[in-house]
Design a protein around this motif. Structure first.
Motif, PDB file in Angstrom:
ATOM      1  N   LEU A  90       0.126   4.419  -2.418  1.00 43.57           N
ATOM      2  CA  LEU A  90      -0.181   5.731  -1.841  1.00 43.57           C
ATOM      3  C   LEU A  90       0.843   6.765  -2.272  1.00 43.57           C
ATOM      4  CD1 LEU A  90      -1.228   4.619   1.737  1.00 43.57           C
ATOM      5  CD2 LEU A  90      -2.712   5.636   0.001  1.00 43.57           C
ATOM      6  N   PHE A  91       2.095   6.356  -2.328  1.00 41.06           N
ATOM      7  CA  PHE A  91       3.151   7.273  -2.733  1.00 41.06           C
ATOM      8  C   PHE A  91       2.906   7.761  -4.156  1.00 41.06           C
ATOM      9  CE2 PHE A  91       6.989   9.340  -1.896  1.00 41.06           C
ATOM     10  CZ  PHE A  91       7.877   9.207  -2.954  1.00 41.06           C
ATOM     11  N   HIS A 130     -10.396   6.100  -0.662  1.00 37.09           N
ATOM     12  CA  HIS A 130     -11.749   6.652  -0.539  1.00 37.09           C
ATOM     13  C   HIS A 130     -11.835   7.632   0.629  1.00 37.09           C
ATOM     14  CE1 HIS A 130     -16.106   6.914  -0.253  1.00 37.09           C
ATOM     15  NE2 HIS A 130     -16.005   6.539   1.011  1.00 37.09           N
ATOM     16  N   ILE A 131     -11.219   7.258   1.756  1.00 39.64           N
ATOM     17  CA  ILE A 131     -11.235   8.180   2.906  1.00 39.64           C
ATOM     18  C   ILE A 131     -10.537   9.477   2.533  1.00 39.64           C
ATOM     19  CG2 ILE A 131     -10.706   8.505   5.344  1.00 39.64           C
ATOM     20  CD1 ILE A 131     -10.378   5.504   5.582  1.00 39.64           C
ATOM     21  N   LEU A 132      -9.451   9.339   1.766  1.00 43.79           N
ATOM     22  CA  LEU A 132      -8.707  10.538   1.371  1.00 43.79           C
ATOM     23  C   LEU A 132      -9.490  11.404   0.395  1.00 43.79           C
ATOM     24  CD1 LEU A 132      -5.088   9.193   0.819  1.00 43.79           C
ATOM     25  CD2 LEU A 132      -5.742  11.061   2.338  1.00 43.79           C
ATOM     26  N   GLY A 133     -10.562  10.868  -0.124  1.00 43.81           N
ATOM     27  CA  GLY A 133     -11.370  11.664  -1.047  1.00 43.81           C
ATOM     28  C   GLY A 133     -11.120  11.311  -2.499  1.00 43.81           C
ATOM     29  N   LEU A 134     -10.322  10.260  -2.738  1.00 44.21           N
ATOM     30  CA  LEU A 134     -10.107   9.811  -4.118  1.00 44.21           C
ATOM     31  C   LEU A 134     -11.110   8.698  -4.422  1.00 44.21           C
ATOM     32  CD1 LEU A 134      -6.209   9.528  -4.162  1.00 44.21           C
ATOM     33  CD2 LEU A 134      -7.578  11.277  -5.280  1.00 44.21           C
ATOM     34  N   ALA A 176     -10.241   1.364   0.120  1.00 45.16           N
ATOM     35  CA  ALA A 176     -10.896   2.019   1.262  1.00 45.16           C
ATOM     36  C   ALA A 176     -10.094   3.228   1.704  1.00 45.16           C
ATOM     37  CB  ALA A 176     -11.047   1.019   2.401  1.00 45.16           C
ATOM     38  N   LEU A 177      -8.775   3.096   1.721  1.00 45.98           N
ATOM     39  CA  LEU A 177      -7.943   4.212   2.186  1.00 45.98           C
ATOM     40  C   LEU A 177      -8.031   5.412   1.252  1.00 45.98           C
ATOM     41  CD1 LEU A 177      -4.749   2.351   3.391  1.00 45.98           C
ATOM     42  CD2 LEU A 177      -6.246   3.752   4.791  1.00 45.98           C
ATOM     43  N   PHE A 195       0.013   8.053  -5.658  1.00 42.13           N
ATOM     44  CA  PHE A 195      -1.066   9.041  -5.590  1.00 42.13           C
ATOM     45  C   PHE A 195      -0.573  10.344  -4.997  1.00 42.13           C
ATOM     46  CE2 PHE A 195      -4.648   7.087  -7.340  1.00 42.13           C
ATOM     47  CZ  PHE A 195      -4.756   5.770  -6.914  1.00 42.13           C
ATOM     48  N   PRO A 214       0.819  -1.220   0.000  1.00 42.88           N
ATOM     49  CA  PRO A 214       0.000   0.000   0.000  1.00 42.88           C
ATOM     50  C   PRO A 214       0.853   1.270   0.000  1.00 42.88           C
ATOM     51  CG  PRO A 214      -0.851  -1.570   1.605  1.00 42.88           C
ATOM     52  CD  PRO A 214       0.415  -2.148   1.065  1.00 42.88           C
ATOM     53  N   ALA A 215       2.017   1.218   0.669  1.00 39.75           N
ATOM     54  CA  ALA A 215       2.853   2.417   0.737  1.00 39.75           C
ATOM     55  C   ALA A 215       3.219   2.909  -0.662  1.00 39.75           C
ATOM     56  CB  ALA A 215       4.105   2.127   1.545  1.00 39.75           C
ATOM     57  N   PRO A 263      -8.269  -2.838   1.086  1.00 45.78           N
ATOM     58  CA  PRO A 263      -7.809  -1.770   1.990  1.00 45.78           C
ATOM     59  C   PRO A 263      -7.324  -0.539   1.248  1.00 45.78           C
ATOM     60  CG  PRO A 263      -6.976  -3.869   2.752  1.00 45.78           C
ATOM     61  CD  PRO A 263      -7.655  -4.133   1.448  1.00 45.78           C
TER      62      PRO A 263
END
Lengths: 378, 608, 138
Positions: C54-55, C95-99, C92-93, C57, C50-51, C89
């Motif tokens: 996320l990086f 999505h929380i960030l707004g993406l 979901a993550l 993004f 995931p790191a 996950p």
């Protein structure tokens, strides 16, 4: 050259020359007991003698948990943890951002919350049972509960429940707190790993939201958020005209009276930031003690042992060993339940309980204080 | 102690409290409350029959709570006077009488339940304050777990155990199982050398290192096979024979480990203590399992110091011990005449030093008393009773409490000349000009101001320098042949506190471009703290200058010590540079402004 | 990032084996799709955590793909299971960030599915283009 000047200033500011080398810091340090190489005294000594190019300092300045037990024991009153926080930025380069666990994912999530035009979806834990507002004097600052529960979804942590329970407790005493959908991470972990730039971005964005909502008092359910908002956001004071309290402090202040008694016996894990860093030991104990039997672990209050991790740096066998020792202490009290007041403690200790070999010996219920209190007022 | 008790020229009053002390050197009036002993001191033979029948048991303070005593007791067998004492708080009751057994048992009939507290008054010529110290209570240091772990002891508890007259007759035993430990560890610097801990003290307590070394030798003598360890930061063995004792201790196999334990854990079964210590000689974190630990506690000032301090107007250092008049030249004198210090009341010290100091204090006191009369300071203040309005300000500012004012009955202030040291603060603060300073009168000083500014006032900087520091600093500059502009004119006063507001207005009125007020650094004032009033006064004057439209930097305030010759010359150079920024026009304007404002002030005074 | 003709960069993690084989085949036959993605090669899709996603993004990627082998075809073994495990996950993550969760795709291939790969990349690019610009700028 400039970095040497900065380092000299840091050494002077934190009185590092005044160290009498008594070694009490190392004797008290829970990390030193498992990593026999680690010595806060030697980190300070090598910084003076070799600067930040010292191999020892390069490694050990990052493994320090910044739990603050050393500060508590130092007769001179040197704040070793603040010293570490001051020197970590000196190590940051394009290529090195600290030894981050989970690949740096958590720090990434926190940094991303510093983007100005964010439209988060972080309040899905709010249901019809919660009464909240968008404007008001009392703010409930949720912190990273939603992100952490999602990231560690396989651990079934019930962190969003902490937020839900805290709001329920506040509702029960007639408070409808503001919960901000555009709240950002407080930035605790980022400033502790030397990323001051992102920290300040988060700080500005948060303060702006607080002001727009008309907030005067901020309530948190996380020891780290409490400490960060109160002590680190609070400088300079003119920028930060808010009062900050952990939920336990707030409930104690207003004379919250207990609900029904619970049959479980609990032991309380003092979080570093809430306990040693902010001196809040009595409020949680008073609240818990009024509804259940509370037992103390051998290391308690100012001497409480850290949960083994900090700022999502280093997660290694030393962390695990510390967590195991702490869980053994909890088990030793013959309590049914560990109560925490910081979601980080909950995450780290729960993770340690999943150890394949020791699961039977270590398994214990672990819940946040707001969930325990919410249960008693149901 | 027995010698003191028996000496024909010494009156020893025990079981007493000083109620009040008034007066001044040679003439102190002392009132003492002597508590009722309930036992006739002279008749009691200390036979102990009374204690045998007393039903009350309470912890024995002398035995550090390790043994108990009765309500009627003698603190220890060698106590002086050799008489028992009945503690009315422990006794079951005398009025109404509940028990009465001790009185029955006393064959000589020494016990009197109707005894009353007595009040004694007498005059003394000098006072020696030797209020002593108390041991530091290590309970707040929760890393050591004192009171949580039974085998964690303090030095004082250990001393009672190893003492042949103590509760265990000299056998050192663990409190958890009453067995002799196989290993004992001493932890040094408990409660001392800790500026960062608000529950402990920043100073070194002097005696703990040597006391521990002595204890280790006693342990090794009684129990040659016992493992004895000492955890320390430094071993301070500076006195006569001290290093030798330290070597002897090491020679017996006592281990000295450089590092203090940061964490103490108890083994729940054996109640042994495990000390987590970083050995700073080897850079290794070590676990030391030991069966008993002695916390080498430090000293703290005695609790009663505050009362005596108020009564005698004494000063304390930031450590809480009494402040001597001069650390090198007057180590046993207090700043007030006729009052001396001895022993640990002044600072932590061992027996030899305490006895030495006591002899010194006695000599200093005898020196004053033996001629039968005292030569007082000639430079004292005088009150003009007609002008005095009994406002009380002079009494408030006097650092020696040498002025008394009966404000209620509107009686004029009285200066106790013997107590007056001559700082002049009272004269400067009196707004009614009712106090005059002998040898430094207003007239004398104002004449000096006039003389300086008579010709070419624009060329001059008027400097008021205090006798002890700044004037001596000027001397230093001179002796060192340091050059500074010749425009400075010094007016010497005994203390910067003497400089009255009117001197400064007179200087500006007479055309002075710059006025400098210079005194001792805070903490160094020869007259204790008179320079604090100087600072306050100057701040008030600055406010007025701003209000009246005068440049406030034309009045400068500096603190220059006797040793700071270089600094003196630097400051004078700075003053002259400042002087050069003042124009004739400004000075003329100043004269007018001041004249106007002083006239207004006078009018206001007259109309009141 | 080197500039391509895309305002909305897409990062695609290719595992070295089946997906990359498809990619190479596509490169030899078609060139039009190349401007749609930035490829990043890993030995196994299980390596991607995931790191990293996320990086990507965080650095401004508008869409991220993880392309791996099929469940029983991984030459190392656990890769496909691992990439399945982290997919939800991650969605979901972000999505929380707004993406939008559509910005992330985890797909599995066999070695001979180059056409399917082309379709996937095409459709993903179209999906991403319809979405608002990402709030994250590098």
């Amino acid at each position: 050259m400039n970095q040497n000047n900065i380092l000299s200033e840091i050494i002077e500011k934190f009185q590092i020359f005044h160290c009498v080398e008594c070694g009490k810091c190392t004797g008290a340090c829970p990390l030193a007991q498992v990593d026999r190489d680690f010595s806060p005294r030697l980190v300070a000594k090598y910084v003076i003698e070799e600067g930040i190019d010292s191999e020892y300092v390069k490694e050990k300045a990052w493994t320090c948990l910044t739990c603050g037990l050393c500060n508590e024991r130092c007769p001179i009153g040197i704040s070793f943890t603040e010293f570490i926080r001051a020197i970590r930025p000196l190590f940051i380069t394009e290529d090195f951002k600290g030894h981050l666990s989970h690949g740096g994912a958590l720090q990434g999530l926190m940094r991303m919350q510093a983007a100005p035009d964010l439209n988060q979806n972080r309040i899905d834990w709010i249901t019809g049972e919660h009464k909240i507002s968008s404007q008001g004097e009392i703010l409930y600052f949720t912190g990273c509960l939603t992100y952490l529960e999602t990231f560690f979804s396989e651990m079934n942590l019930e962190l969003k429940k902490i937020a839900s329970d805290t709001v329920k407790i506040l509702n029960s005493i007639g408070v409808e707190p503001v919960v901000l959908p555009d709240e950002r991470c407080c930035g605790h972990d980022l400033i502790w790993i030397g990323d001051e730039i992102s920290f300040h971005k988060l700080r500005s964005l948060n303060i702006e939201s607080f002001k727009k909502a008309g907030v005067k008092t901020i309530i948190t359910s996380c020891g780290e958020c409490s400490y960060t908002l109160k002590n680190l956001y609070g400088q300079p004071e003119e920028d930060f005209p808010f009062e900050v309290m952990h939920i336990s402090e707030y409930l104690q202040k207003i004379g919250f009276s207990a609900g029904k008694e619970l049959s479980e016996i609990a032991t309380y894990q003092d979080p570093c930031r809430l306990g040693r860093f902010m001196g809040v030991y009595d409020a949680p104990r008073q609240l818990l003690g009024s509804i259940m039997e509370l037992r103390e672990m051998p290391h308690f209050r100012a001497g409480a042992w850290c949960c083994g991790n900090s700022a999502w740096l280093h997660c290694d066998r030393y962390s695990k060993q510390m967590q195991v020792e702490r869980l053994m202490e909890a088990k030793g009290t013959k309590s049914d339940l560990i109560v925490t007041a910081c979601p980080k403690c909950q995450v780290h200790l729960t993770c340690a309980m999943n150890d394949v070999n020791l699961m039977q010996d270590l398994n214990m219920k672990i819940r946040d204080i707001s969930s325990v209190i919410a249960e008693s007022i149901e | 102690m027995t010698d003191v008790g028996r000496h024909p020229n010494i009156e020893m009053i025990t079981l007493s409290e000083i109620k009040d002390i008034k007066g001044y050197v040679g003439n102190f009036d002392v009132t003492v409350t002597k508590k009722a002993r309930y036992v006739n001191e002279k008749e009691c033979t200390a036979c102990g029959d009374c204690a045998t029948v007393c039903p009350v048991l309470v912890p024995d303070e002398f035995e550090m709570g390790l043994a108990s005593r009765r309500a009627i007791f003698i603190p220890f067998p060698q106590a002086v006077p050799s008489a028992y004492v009945l503690n009315p708080h422990d006794c079951l009751g005398q009025d109404p009488l509940i028990c009465g057994k001790c009185k029955e048992a006393c064959e000589k009939g020494c016990i009197d339940y109707d005894a009353q507290d007595e009040e004694l008054s007498f005059k003394v010529g000098t006072i020696i304050v030797a209020t002593g110290m108390e041991p530091y209570d290590p309970t707040p240091l929760d890393e050591y777990g004192y009171t949580r772990f039974p085998n964690m002891l303090t030095t004082m508890e250990f001393e009672r155990l190893i003492n042949a007259g103590g509760p265990t007759k000299g056998e050192v035993v663990r409190l958890s199982d009453l067995k002799v430990p196989k290993s004992v560890a001493f932890i040094q610097c408990v409660g001392s050398r800790s500026p960062g801990n608000k529950d402990a003290n920043p100073y070194c307590s002097n005696i703990c290192c040597m006391n521990t070394i002595k204890d280790t030798l006693m342990l090794k003598e009684h129990y040659p096979d016992m493992e004895v360890k000492v955890f320390y930061i430094d071993i301070r063995a500076f006195g006569k024979g001290f290093e030798d004792l330290f070597q002897r201790s090491k020679g017996k196999g006592v281990k000295y480990i450089r590092g203090l334990p940061g964490d103490v854990q108890e083994d729940p079964k054996s109640q042994d203590l495990i000390l987590f210590t970083e050995n700073t000689s080897t850079d290794l974190l070590e676990k030391h399992r030991t069966e008993m630990v002695v916390l080498s506690q430090g000293l703290v000032p005695s609790k009663d110091m505050n009362k005596i301090q108020e009564m005698l107007a004494l000063q304390k250092t930031s450590d809480g011990f009494y402040l001597e008049a001069h650390p090198k030249l007057q180590p046993v004198d207090s700043a007030s005449a006729g009052i001396f210090f001895a022993g640990t009341a002044e600072s932590p010290k061992d027996i030899k030093d305490a006895v030495t100091q006591a002899s010194a204090a006695a000599a200093r006191a005898a020196r004053i008393m033996s001629p039968g009369k005292i030569t007082v300071e000639a430079i004292t203040s005088r009150v003009d009773e007609d002008k005095c309005t009994s406002c009380g300000i002079c009494a408030k500012v006097c650092p020696y409490n040498a002025i008394t004012v009966d404000k209620k009955n509107k009686r004029p202030a009285v200066v106790i000349e013997a107590a007056c040291a001559g700082c002049g603060t009272c004269a400067a603060e009196c707004s009614f000009d009712a106090i005059e300073m002998n040898h430094f009168t207003d007239t004398q000083i104002l004449s000096q101001v006039d003389a300086i500014l008579d010709k070419e006032p624009l060329e001059k900087v008027v400097c008021f320098a205090c006798n002890w520091c700044s004037y001596a600093g000027a001397d230093s500059a001179g002796i060192a042949r340091l050059s500074y502009p010749p425009n400075i004119r010094l007016i010497r006063t005994m203390c910067s506190g003497r400089v009255d507001e009117k001197f400064i207005w007179r200087a500006f009125e007479s055309g002075a471009p710059v006025v400098l007020l210079s005194g001792c650094h805070f903490g160094d004032c020869h007259y204790i703290d008179a320079n604090h009033w100087t600072k306050k006064r100057v701040e008030k004057i600055w406010k007025k200058m701003e209000k009246w439209g005068l440049r406030k930097e034309r009045l400068q305030l500096e603190w220059i010590s006797a040793a700071e010759g270089v600094r003196f010359s630097q400051v004078m150079t700075k003053m002259d540079e400042l002087r050069q920024t003042v124009t004739k026009k400004e000075v003329t304007e100043t004269k007018r402004i001041i004249a106007d404002n002083l006239k207004k002030k006078k009018k206001k005074k007259i109309s009141q | 990032m080197p500039s391509l003709n895309r305002k909305k960069p897409i990062l695609a993690f290719f595992c070295n084996w089946a997906p990359y084989r498809c990619y190479m085949d596509l490169c030899r036959s078609e060139s039009s799709f190349r401007h749609l993605i930035y490829p990043v090669k890993v030995m196994c899709s299980g390596r991607v955590d995931p790191a990293m996603v996320l990086f990507a993004f965080e650095k401004g990627a508008e869409g991220v793909m993880v392309l791996g082998c099929k469940d029983k075809e991984c030459r190392y073994g656990p890769g496909p299971k691992q990439s399945t495990k982290i997919a939800e996950p991650i969605k979901a993550l972000i999505h929380i960030l707004g993406l939008e969760s559509e910005r992330f795709r985890s797909v599995k291939y066999s070695f001979n599915e180059k056409n399917r790969l082309l379709e996937e990349i095409d459709s993903f690019a179209k999906t991403v283009d319809k979405l608002k610009k990402s709030p994250f700028v590098p």
